[in-house]
Design a protein around this motif. Sequence first.
Motif, short mmCIF file in Angstrom:
data_model
loop_
_atom_site.label_atom_id
_atom_site.label_comp_id
_atom_site.label_asym_id
_atom_site.label_seq_id
_atom_site.Cartn_x
_atom_site.Cartn_y
_atom_site.Cartn_z
N PRO A 243 -40.19 -22.37 -41.33
CA PRO A 243 -39.00 -21.65 -40.86
C PRO A 243 -38.50 -20.69 -41.93
N ASP A 244 -37.81 -19.65 -41.52
CA ASP A 244 -37.19 -18.75 -42.49
C ASP A 244 -35.82 -19.33 -42.86
N TYR A 245 -34.81 -18.52 -42.97
CA TYR A 245 -33.49 -19.03 -43.34
C TYR A 245 -32.74 -19.51 -42.10
N PRO A 246 -31.70 -20.32 -42.26
CA PRO A 246 -30.99 -20.85 -41.08
C PRO A 246 -30.47 -19.78 -40.13
N HIS A 247 -30.07 -18.63 -40.65
CA HIS A 247 -29.46 -17.63 -39.77
C HIS A 247 -30.48 -16.75 -39.05
N ASN A 248 -31.74 -16.74 -39.50
CA ASN A 248 -32.69 -15.80 -38.88
C ASN A 248 -34.05 -16.40 -38.54
N THR A 249 -34.20 -17.72 -38.65
CA THR A 249 -35.51 -18.31 -38.38
C THR A 249 -35.93 -18.14 -36.93
N LYS A 250 -37.22 -17.95 -36.73
CA LYS A 250 -37.80 -17.87 -35.39
C LYS A 250 -38.83 -18.97 -35.17
N ALA A 251 -38.78 -20.02 -36.01
CA ALA A 251 -39.72 -21.12 -35.86
C ALA A 251 -39.59 -21.72 -34.46
N TRP A 252 -40.72 -22.03 -33.85
CA TRP A 252 -40.73 -22.46 -32.45
C TRP A 252 -40.02 -23.79 -32.22
N TYR A 253 -39.85 -24.60 -33.24
CA TYR A 253 -39.25 -25.92 -33.06
C TYR A 253 -37.77 -25.95 -33.48
N LYS A 259 -29.83 -24.05 -35.48
CA LYS A 259 -29.41 -23.04 -36.45
C LYS A 259 -27.91 -23.12 -36.72
N LEU A 260 -27.12 -23.34 -35.66
CA LEU A 260 -25.68 -23.46 -35.84
C LEU A 260 -25.32 -24.70 -36.64
N ILE A 261 -26.00 -25.79 -36.37
CA ILE A 261 -25.77 -27.02 -37.14
C ILE A 261 -26.09 -26.79 -38.61
N ALA A 262 -27.22 -26.11 -38.88
CA ALA A 262 -27.63 -25.85 -40.25
C ALA A 262 -26.61 -24.99 -40.97
N MET A 263 -26.09 -23.97 -40.30
CA MET A 263 -25.11 -23.10 -40.94
C MET A 263 -23.80 -23.84 -41.19
N ARG A 264 -23.45 -24.74 -40.28
CA ARG A 264 -22.23 -25.54 -40.49
C ARG A 264 -22.42 -26.50 -41.67
N ARG A 265 -23.57 -27.11 -41.78
CA ARG A 265 -23.86 -27.99 -42.92
C ARG A 265 -23.69 -27.23 -44.24
N SER A 266 -24.20 -26.01 -44.27
CA SER A 266 -24.09 -25.20 -45.49
C SER A 266 -22.63 -24.84 -45.78
N ALA A 267 -21.88 -24.47 -44.75
CA ALA A 267 -20.49 -24.08 -44.95
C ALA A 267 -19.65 -25.25 -45.44
N ASN A 268 -19.95 -26.44 -44.97
CA ASN A 268 -19.15 -27.61 -45.34
C ASN A 268 -19.32 -28.03 -46.79
N ILE A 269 -20.40 -27.62 -47.44
CA ILE A 269 -20.56 -27.94 -48.87
C ILE A 269 -20.39 -26.69 -49.73
N GLY A 270 -19.81 -25.64 -49.14
CA GLY A 270 -19.48 -24.45 -49.90
C GLY A 270 -20.65 -23.52 -50.16
N LYS A 271 -21.73 -23.69 -49.44
CA LYS A 271 -22.91 -22.85 -49.66
C LYS A 271 -22.75 -21.55 -48.88
N LYS A 272 -22.86 -20.44 -49.56
CA LYS A 272 -22.66 -19.14 -48.93
C LYS A 272 -23.89 -18.68 -48.16
N GLU A 273 -23.64 -17.88 -47.11
CA GLU A 273 -24.75 -17.32 -46.34
C GLU A 273 -25.44 -16.20 -47.12
#
Length: 519
Positions: A243-253, A259-273
């Motif tokens: 997969p690429d990054y959480p915001h732009n991955t096109k992986a089939w699975y 992707k939204l869950i992954a971005m929320r996980r990152s936001a909750n620990i202060g990880k910037k996009e």
Amino acid sequence: MSSSKAEDAQQMGVAGVDSNYTPPGKLSWGKKVLYHLWDADQHLKSPQERALVRKLDFGILICATLGWWMKYIDQSNIANAYVSGMKEDLNLEANEYTYMLMCYTIAFAIMQIPANAIALKIRPRICLVICEIGWTIFTFAQAAARNSNDMYAFRFMVGLFESGFSPIIIFLLGSWYNKSELAKRIAIWHITGFFGSATSGFLAAGIHASLNGHLGLAGWRWLYIICGCMSLPVAISVWFLLPDYPHNTKAWYITEEDKLIAMRRSANIGKKEITGRMDFALAKRMFGNWRWWTLCLMYIFYGNSCQANQYFSVYLKSAGYSVTLRNVIPACANLVTMVTDFSYGMMSDMFRNRAYWMVGPLMCTTVIGSAILTAWPEADAPKIAAYFLCASGYVTAVAWTWANEINNGNAEERALTVSSMNGLFYATNSFLPILIFPQTTAPRYGKGFPSILSFALIAVALVLLTDFLHKRQLKQEQVLQAELPPSEISQSPEVEHNKEMENKLASSIEPVRGSVAIM
């Protein structure tokens, strides 16, 4: 969620994506043991989040471990080929073997920082496929080398294509996994490199015994041919699985919900996009704080303290060991490294402490082992034991995890810091072996072993300094946040970003809806 569970979740950086999900009050004994050894926050995650983590383990880890395994097979082949007939076939003299190592290391250092800069603009999947196909081509080419000059060129090109793999993978893992998950995954990925080195040793021993002279080719040439054939399918698998990054991955699975869950996980620990923006403000931020300087210096000295095992097989040859044992014994040392490296990563996740799981192993393994090699006892057994001790001193997985966490506040700074650590280490490592490990001083290396002893001690001091500065920064941020009026806190970019993610998740994720989990 009970208050104690909520506090645990907040402390561990858990991103709860479903407000209706209630963690189980009681866990079976078996699950407690499993969660304690693996992801300690597993019971705090919703079914959707657990499914996402399993998918990531399936996709990222398969590509990362297979690619790293092959990278280290190809990288380690030079030592095994050298002691298995290449030295005599190519008439290598004096320090020509050291120059081959230097050519690889120079190329490897050159592309470290540019690799992550490119991967911020181009999908990492594309970058890694190009890297793996490139080093596969020049792995084949080494089988046709006629002299040392050919090997210098081929080793340079192998290093150039392999250089982008580690910084991109480290950054990619840090973009998907949270604090309770990351060190174990980086450790799993990293130890496959030692398995690759071990595999190279066993392959070299087997190929020399069975194919040496077959079709008129020496066994060390068959080693490069077979390893090239192994690399190609691994490169192809990256295109379909990574997969690429959480915001732009096109992986089939990976679904939109994932992707939204992954971005929320990152936001909750202060990880910037990731923005891909690299300008003067980024350079000023990166070079104007302690993080880049201490992390890079720490990694330079730590990395250069891990050189002993590159010369293990050279010592075994000088001591009269057979070709098979020259390859197999260092391979066994690499298997020991796999166990210890993973253990340090797992324990640093379990105890939520990175610094002590770098200082402790370095003091108990590398410092002791290099001190024994510096003394160079007459007996064979202490020297063998010292090489194995040095092989147990790799804490690279913990170091990379820590660098990802310390630089959570800016994705681009995180990417460039990780690649700078690697790049500067390999830049210094490109010339240090010539100065402290010249082949003419083998196997005692009177300058080399005292040097790596001092490097390890300096690295320990820098780890403690980095830990002090990081803790001080966290306290300063807490004080600053406590002094801010509630109106300013509610308008901060972090809070606004979290609110935006909550709105997206609320509108797109049905309560307690299971995702398709890939086991």
